[in-house]
Design a protein around this motif. Structure first.
Motif, PDB file in Angstrom:
ATOM      1  N   GLN A  15      54.620 -30.088 136.327  1.00  0.00           N
ATOM      2  CA  GLN A  15      53.581 -30.627 137.222  1.00  0.00           C
ATOM      3  C   GLN A  15      52.274 -30.807 136.469  1.00  0.00           C
ATOM      4  OE1 GLN A  15      53.489 -27.780 140.410  1.00  0.00           O
ATOM      5  NE2 GLN A  15      55.254 -28.683 141.472  1.00  0.00           N
ATOM      6  N   LYS A  17      51.896 -31.416 133.247  1.00  0.00           N
ATOM      7  CA  LYS A  17      52.028 -32.599 132.387  1.00  0.00           C
ATOM      8  C   LYS A  17      51.887 -33.884 133.195  1.00  0.00           C
ATOM      9  CE  LYS A  17      54.875 -30.593 128.727  1.00  0.00           C
ATOM     10  NZ  LYS A  17      56.187 -30.611 128.064  1.00  0.00           N
ATOM     11  N   ALA A  18      52.504 -33.900 134.375  1.00  0.00           N
ATOM     12  CA  ALA A  18      52.406 -35.092 135.238  1.00  0.00           C
ATOM     13  C   ALA A  18      50.965 -35.326 135.658  1.00  0.00           C
ATOM     14  CB  ALA A  18      53.313 -34.940 136.455  1.00  0.00           C
ATOM     15  N   LEU A  19      50.266 -34.259 136.024  1.00  0.00           N
ATOM     16  CA  LEU A  19      48.856 -34.394 136.408  1.00  0.00           C
ATOM     17  C   LEU A  19      47.994 -34.839 135.229  1.00  0.00           C
ATOM     18  CD1 LEU A  19      48.358 -31.299 138.739  1.00  0.00           C
ATOM     19  CD2 LEU A  19      48.334 -33.709 139.396  1.00  0.00           C
ATOM     20  N   LYS A  21      48.927 -36.727 132.779  1.00  0.00           N
ATOM     21  CA  LYS A  21      49.185 -38.164 132.598  1.00  0.00           C
ATOM     22  C   LYS A  21      48.405 -38.984 133.624  1.00  0.00           C
ATOM     23  CE  LYS A  21      53.564 -38.923 130.353  1.00  0.00           C
ATOM     24  NZ  LYS A  21      54.910 -39.466 130.490  1.00  0.00           N
ATOM     25  N   LYS A  22      48.395 -38.501 134.873  1.00  0.00           N
ATOM     26  CA  LYS A  22      47.666 -39.219 135.922  1.00  0.00           C
ATOM     27  C   LYS A  22      46.176 -39.236 135.629  1.00  0.00           C
ATOM     28  CE  LYS A  22      50.974 -38.488 139.649  1.00  0.00           C
ATOM     29  NZ  LYS A  22      51.224 -37.883 140.952  1.00  0.00           N
ATOM     30  N   VAL A  23      45.636 -38.118 135.172  1.00  0.00           N
ATOM     31  CA  VAL A  23      44.210 -38.044 134.834  1.00  0.00           C
ATOM     32  C   VAL A  23      43.901 -39.017 133.699  1.00  0.00           C
ATOM     33  CG1 VAL A  23      42.425 -36.569 133.797  1.00  0.00           C
ATOM     34  CG2 VAL A  23      43.814 -35.705 135.680  1.00  0.00           C
ATOM     35  N   GLU A  24      44.746 -39.043 132.676  1.00  0.00           N
ATOM     36  CA  GLU A  24      44.552 -39.963 131.557  1.00  0.00           C
ATOM     37  C   GLU A  24      44.578 -41.409 132.040  1.00  0.00           C
ATOM     38  OE1 GLU A  24      46.848 -41.167 127.433  1.00  0.00           O
ATOM     39  OE2 GLU A  24      47.153 -39.163 128.263  1.00  0.00           O
ATOM     40  N   TYR A  25      45.508 -41.728 132.918  1.00  0.00           N
ATOM     41  CA  TYR A  25      45.603 -43.079 133.474  1.00  0.00           C
ATOM     42  C   TYR A  25      44.333 -43.428 134.254  1.00  0.00           C
ATOM     43  CZ  TYR A  25      46.915 -46.828 136.655  1.00  0.00           C
ATOM     44  OH  TYR A  25      46.921 -47.981 137.388  1.00  0.00           O
ATOM     45  N   LEU A  26      43.885 -42.508 135.106  1.00  0.00           N
ATOM     46  CA  LEU A  26      42.683 -42.768 135.907  1.00  0.00           C
ATOM     47  C   LEU A  26      41.445 -42.922 135.029  1.00  0.00           C
ATOM     48  CD1 LEU A  26      43.319 -40.390 138.930  1.00  0.00           C
ATOM     49  CD2 LEU A  26      43.410 -42.888 138.918  1.00  0.00           C
ATOM     50  N   GLU A  27      41.341 -42.127 133.976  1.00  0.00           N
ATOM     51  CA  GLU A  27      40.213 -42.265 133.054  1.00  0.00           C
ATOM     52  C   GLU A  27      40.215 -43.645 132.411  1.00  0.00           C
ATOM     53  OE1 GLU A  27      40.832 -38.920 130.477  1.00  0.00           O
ATOM     54  OE2 GLU A  27      39.550 -37.609 131.677  1.00  0.00           O
ATOM     55  N   THR A  28      41.386 -44.120 132.036  1.00  0.00           N
ATOM     56  CA  THR A  28      41.505 -45.452 131.435  1.00  0.00           C
ATOM     57  C   THR A  28      41.096 -46.522 132.440  1.00  0.00           C
ATOM     58  OG1 THR A  28      43.301 -44.683 130.024  1.00  0.00           O
ATOM     59  CG2 THR A  28      43.091 -47.063 130.319  1.00  0.00           C
TER      60      THR A  28
END
Length: 95
Positions: A15, A17-19, A21-28
């Protein structure tokens, strides 16, 4: 019981790691949005300036020769130079 704890730990790691990834995506997405918005604003400003200059240029071409008109044009150039210097503040040149 120890096996349950290990299973829960694995789930939490997954969970996490999934979060991440989501944070990295949102930052981008946020960074891209700001860049896009800035570029759009700069483009709109350029269009506005170009259209304003074109309109004034057509008026300047048909105006009669008058020293006062030349003074007004010089005042306009000074005004625009002032705002060019204002824009230069944001270039953040290294010293």
């Amino acid at each position: 019981m120890e096996e349950d704890s290990r299973q829960q730990l694995r789930q939490l790691i997954g969970q996490n790691k999934a979060l991440a990834k989501k944070v990295e995506y949102l930052e981008t997405v946020i960074e891209t949005h700001h860049i896009t918005k800035f570029e759009e604003n700069v483009h709109r400003l350029k269009l506005s300036i170009r259209m304003g200059i074109k309109q004034l240029a057509s008026e300047f071409q048909v105006m009669e020769h008058d020293p006062k008109n030349a003074e007004r044009i010089e005042d306009l150039i000074d005004y625009m130079n002032h705002y060019v210097e204002e824009l230069r503040r944001f270039t953040f040149k290294k010293k």
